[in-house]
Design an enzyme around this catalytic site. Sequence first.
Site, PDB file in Angstrom:
ATOM      1  N   HIS A   1       0.832  -1.199   0.000  1.00 58.02           N
ATOM      2  CA  HIS A   1       0.000   0.000   0.000  1.00 58.02           C
ATOM      3  C   HIS A   1       0.869   1.252   0.000  1.00 58.02           C
ATOM      4  CE1 HIS A   1      -3.867  -1.889   0.407  1.00 58.02           C
ATOM      5  NE2 HIS A   1      -3.511  -2.533   1.519  1.00 58.02           N
TER       6      HIS A   1
ATOM      7  N   CYS B   1      -0.229   1.809  -5.530  1.00 55.10           N
ATOM      8  CA  CYS B   1      -1.233   2.683  -6.151  1.00 55.10           C
ATOM      9  C   CYS B   1      -0.685   4.086  -6.390  1.00 55.10           C
ATOM     10  CB  CYS B   1      -2.474   2.767  -5.268  1.00 55.10           C
ATOM     11  SG  CYS B   1      -3.379   1.217  -5.128  1.00 55.10           S
TER      12      CYS B   1
END
Length: 259
Positions: free
Chosen positions: A146, A214
């Site tokens: 993440h 991301c």
Amino acid sequence: MRETAKKPSGRLRAVGVLGELILTAGILVLLFVAWELWYTNLSAARTSAAVTQNIQAQFAREAAQDSAGDAGSSSTAARPADQAPATVLHLQGQTFGVMYVPKFGQEWSRPITDGVGSEVLNELGVGHYPSTAMPGEVGNFAVAAHRQTHGQAFWDIDKLTDGDRIYVQTDQGYYTYRWTRTDVVSPQASEVLAAVPYEPGQQASKNVLTMTTCHPPYSTEMRMVAFAELESWQPLSAGAPAAIVETVEASLSASAGGG
């Protein structure tokens, strides 16, 4: 003569109820945001640190055994990258290594676990794409993490630049990768996970590390992908590379002290 107070009309009561609902909803949204941005990071950091310390302690015991068995031999000398032993593939969900990135902070380290599901990325930090190579194996050792919330392991991935190294520790030793480039691709660009990134079907000849996350922050619209190539390897018994010695020792001390 006293006047009787007028009761609020139905419309006013409805407006009041609606206002209370909006206020309550706003509070719930704020609590959810706080949970996402603060609590998930705190929870993941605790779990990640504990897992890292446990596996580092395991590696330290193995290194001590190797040193005892190889005393006086030349096996502790660092090998060229093309002779580095490959880490054995482990079971899905099993932690098999630790990643260190000094550019992300002197104390930065995260466990590497096989699998990229939420049970890995949300709690442990760095997940290995099971279909890709392992550290030391010719091909593409690809991982994901993440960039925000749940420990935000790869928050600073965009800061990697020339001269930066990424270190991976497994039961085989320490693999040193040198950053080469960073790209932004679509979430569907699975070709970055190929044995030769962007060239599916091609025979690999290099040991590559691919880090995916991301992009931009707080969005899943795109993916940021950092690439690195294996530069060197050294066994556990040789000790950690100079750039991460303090990080490893601090974590081992915390583990020994029950921290």
